[in-house]
Scaffold this motif. Structure first.
Motif, PDB file in Angstrom:
ATOM      1  N   PRO A  27      -6.468 -47.305 -57.554  1.00 41.05           N
ATOM      2  CA  PRO A  27      -5.720 -46.912 -56.349  1.00 41.05           C
ATOM      3  C   PRO A  27      -4.255 -47.327 -56.374  1.00 41.05           C
ATOM      4  CG  PRO A  27      -7.115 -48.809 -55.900  1.00 41.05           C
ATOM      5  CD  PRO A  27      -7.502 -48.310 -57.265  1.00 41.05           C
ATOM      6  N   GLN A  28      -3.898 -48.270 -57.256  1.00 39.57           N
ATOM      7  CA  GLN A  28      -2.518 -48.757 -57.319  1.00 39.57           C
ATOM      8  C   GLN A  28      -1.568 -47.770 -57.997  1.00 39.57           C
ATOM      9  OE1 GLN A  28      -4.911 -49.629 -59.338  1.00 39.57           O
ATOM     10  NE2 GLN A  28      -4.119 -49.795 -61.434  1.00 39.57           N
ATOM     11  N   LEU A  29      -2.106 -46.778 -58.662  1.00 38.00           N
ATOM     12  CA  LEU A  29      -1.263 -45.809 -59.359  1.00 38.00           C
ATOM     13  C   LEU A  29      -0.621 -44.839 -58.374  1.00 38.00           C
ATOM     14  CD1 LEU A  29      -3.562 -44.869 -62.399  1.00 38.00           C
ATOM     15  CD2 LEU A  29      -1.665 -46.501 -62.362  1.00 38.00           C
ATOM     16  N   SER A  30       0.545 -44.323 -58.754  1.00 34.72           N
ATOM     17  CA  SER A  30       1.191 -43.292 -57.942  1.00 34.72           C
ATOM     18  C   SER A  30       0.414 -41.990 -58.067  1.00 34.72           C
ATOM     19  CB  SER A  30       2.641 -43.074 -58.396  1.00 34.72           C
ATOM     20  OG  SER A  30       2.675 -42.458 -59.676  1.00 34.72           O
ATOM     21  N   TRP A  31       0.727 -41.028 -57.199  1.00 31.25           N
ATOM     22  CA  TRP A  31       0.035 -39.737 -57.227  1.00 31.25           C
ATOM     23  C   TRP A  31       0.239 -39.046 -58.573  1.00 31.25           C
ATOM     24  CZ3 TRP A  31       1.881 -34.649 -57.632  1.00 31.25           C
ATOM     25  CH2 TRP A  31       0.935 -33.647 -57.350  1.00 31.25           C
ATOM     26  N   TRP A  36      -1.585 -37.493 -64.101  1.00 27.16           N
ATOM     27  CA  TRP A  36      -1.390 -37.662 -65.547  1.00 27.16           C
ATOM     28  C   TRP A  36      -2.654 -38.214 -66.196  1.00 27.16           C
ATOM     29  CZ3 TRP A  36       2.883 -36.815 -68.797  1.00 27.16           C
ATOM     30  CH2 TRP A  36       2.825 -37.437 -70.059  1.00 27.16           C
ATOM     31  N   ALA A  37      -3.172 -39.320 -65.665  1.00 25.87           N
ATOM     32  CA  ALA A  37      -4.367 -39.951 -66.228  1.00 25.87           C
ATOM     33  C   ALA A  37      -5.571 -39.025 -66.151  1.00 25.87           C
ATOM     34  CB  ALA A  37      -4.655 -41.258 -65.485  1.00 25.87           C
ATOM     35  N   SER A  38      -5.690 -38.295 -65.054  1.00 30.85           N
ATOM     36  CA  SER A  38      -6.826 -37.385 -64.883  1.00 30.85           C
ATOM     37  C   SER A  38      -6.787 -36.245 -65.884  1.00 30.85           C
ATOM     38  CB  SER A  38      -6.822 -36.820 -63.460  1.00 30.85           C
ATOM     39  OG  SER A  38      -6.914 -37.846 -62.509  1.00 30.85           O
ATOM     40  N   TYR A  39      -5.595 -35.738 -66.151  1.00 27.99           N
ATOM     41  CA  TYR A  39      -5.456 -34.636 -67.102  1.00 27.99           C
ATOM     42  C   TYR A  39      -5.984 -35.037 -68.475  1.00 27.99           C
ATOM     43  CZ  TYR A  39      -3.197 -31.520 -70.471  1.00 27.99           C
ATOM     44  OH  TYR A  39      -2.956 -30.671 -71.520  1.00 27.99           O
ATOM     45  N   SER A 126       3.014 -44.057 -76.451  1.00 24.76           N
ATOM     46  CA  SER A 126       2.062 -44.341 -75.386  1.00 24.76           C
ATOM     47  C   SER A 126       1.791 -43.117 -74.516  1.00 24.76           C
ATOM     48  CB  SER A 126       2.605 -45.471 -74.505  1.00 24.76           C
ATOM     49  OG  SER A 126       1.750 -45.695 -73.406  1.00 24.76           O
ATOM     50  N   LEU A 127       0.520 -43.007 -74.080  1.00 22.61           N
ATOM     51  CA  LEU A 127       0.116 -42.020 -73.082  1.00 22.61           C
ATOM     52  C   LEU A 127      -0.260 -42.704 -71.773  1.00 22.61           C
ATOM     53  CD1 LEU A 127      -2.316 -39.693 -75.103  1.00 22.61           C
ATOM     54  CD2 LEU A 127      -0.128 -39.021 -74.140  1.00 22.61           C
ATOM     55  N   SER A 128      -0.186 -44.021 -71.747  1.00 22.49           N
ATOM     56  CA  SER A 128      -0.803 -44.818 -70.701  1.00 22.49           C
ATOM     57  C   SER A 128      -0.077 -44.762 -69.367  1.00 22.49           C
ATOM     58  CB  SER A 128      -0.914 -46.270 -71.164  1.00 22.49           C
ATOM     59  OG  SER A 128       0.377 -46.809 -71.383  1.00 22.49           O
ATOM     60  N   VAL A 129      -0.767 -45.229 -68.349  1.00 19.15           N
ATOM     61  CA  VAL A 129      -0.197 -45.428 -67.019  1.00 19.15           C
ATOM     62  C   VAL A 129      -0.403 -46.900 -66.655  1.00 19.15           C
ATOM     63  CG1 VAL A 129      -0.467 -43.080 -66.182  1.00 19.15           C
ATOM     64  CG2 VAL A 129      -2.398 -44.640 -66.016  1.00 19.15           C
TER      65      VAL A 129
END
Length: 300
Positions: A27-31, A36-39, A126-129
């Motif tokens: 939940p701490q991630l931005s929209w 991005w992570a979901s994709y 990196s691809l990370s968030v």
């Protein structure tokens, strides 16, 4: 950092399910970071996912920037700002250019685009968030602009020599009065060589620093495409960027190159042509002759 693709969780069958799951556990991630992570989690293959993302981004940004210039070309109101007003590109010429550019995109540029991530992944991209800070992104993009500009200047200048011009670069000079769509109208060899400046600089950067995110590369590609298309637009406005940033090249700078077929070799900035005395156009020629006359007078 939270990895995009790691973690022992089961995503849903749809992107919406994946997004909901990512949102719940992070939940701490931005929209945008959640998108991005979901994709990447939903796609399940980083190589294919990154290749598809960058290719679609490239196509949408390139043609998305070309279309406004095509509309402007069709409106007489803007002709007063056209640098070479007498030279009007026909719809037939634009369509022929479009076909060539599309072939180049799918048969030439798609290959390095899909090969970019495996190389950079090996080197530590990196691809990370969460994403890197905006300061980091801006600084790295500035480095890329400077590096690409240097590569472009020397390679472009070399392509104007002898057989390199005759058999490779001449295709790009088919249009003496450039227009936005012609930014990537070039021989496949030239497309590949100049593309090294766009993708090779980030690869070199991550090799040296081990600090680069795909998001930064994506923004860089968008800005580089906008720069290339705008430089070929053929229009000089009172609000053109070089009026506010004198070192910026822009359409006025590059149009002189197409008009005179020599000089003004750099892509983004004016310093290489200024320092090495390769500026193009009547004013540059006049300044050059004046400097030579002063030098001869001084040595007399």
């Amino acid at each position: 950092m939270t990895s995009v693709v790691s973690g022992n969780f089961t995503t849903g069958a749809t992107f919406v399910d994946t997004f909901s799951y990512i949102s719940e556990i992070h939940p701490q991630l931005s929209w945008f970071e959640k998108i991005w992570a979901s994709y990447f989690a939903w796609f399940g293959d980083d190589i294919i996912a990154t290749g598809v993302f960058i290719f679609v981004l490239h196509e949408s940004m390139y043609f998305g920037r070309c279309i406004p210039w095509m509309i402007i070309d069709s409106m007489p109101f803007f002709s007063k700002w056209k640098i070479q007003e007498a030279k009007v590109i026909s719809k037939k010429e634009q369509f022929a250019c479009l076909k060539s550019v599309l072939l180049s995109h799918f048969l030439v540029e798609a290959i390095p685009i899909f090969g970019f991530y495996p190389i950079c992944n090996y080197l530590g991209i990196s691809l990370s968030v969460p994403f890197p800070s905006w300061i980091t992104i801006v600084l790295q993009i500035c480095v890329f602009f400077v590096g690409e500009d240097a590569w472009h200047y020397w390679l472009h200048r070399g392509l104007h020599q002898g057989v390199f011009y005759k058999y490779i670069h001449k295709q790009h000079h088919k249009y003496a009065a450039p227009f936005g769509l012609a930014a990537e109208y070039a021989h496949p060899v030239e497309v590949a060589l100049l593309g090294v400046g766009t993708v090779g600089i980030p690869i070199f950067w991550v090799y040296i620093t081990k600090n680069l995110h795909i998001l930064t590369v994506s923004i860089w590609i968008c800005l580089r495409l906008f720069q290339a298309v705008d430089a070929h637009s053929g229009y000089e406005f009172p609000w053109s960027l070089h009026h506010f940033l004198p070192i910026w090249a822009g359409a006025e700078h590059h149009d002189e190159h197409h008009h005179h077929f020599i000089g003004n070799y750099a892509s983004s900035f004016r310093w290489w042509d200024f320092v090495l005395d390769t500026e193009a156009g009547p004013k540059a020629k006049e300044d050059r002759l004046r400097r030579q006359a002063l030098k001869q007078k001084k040595n007399a």
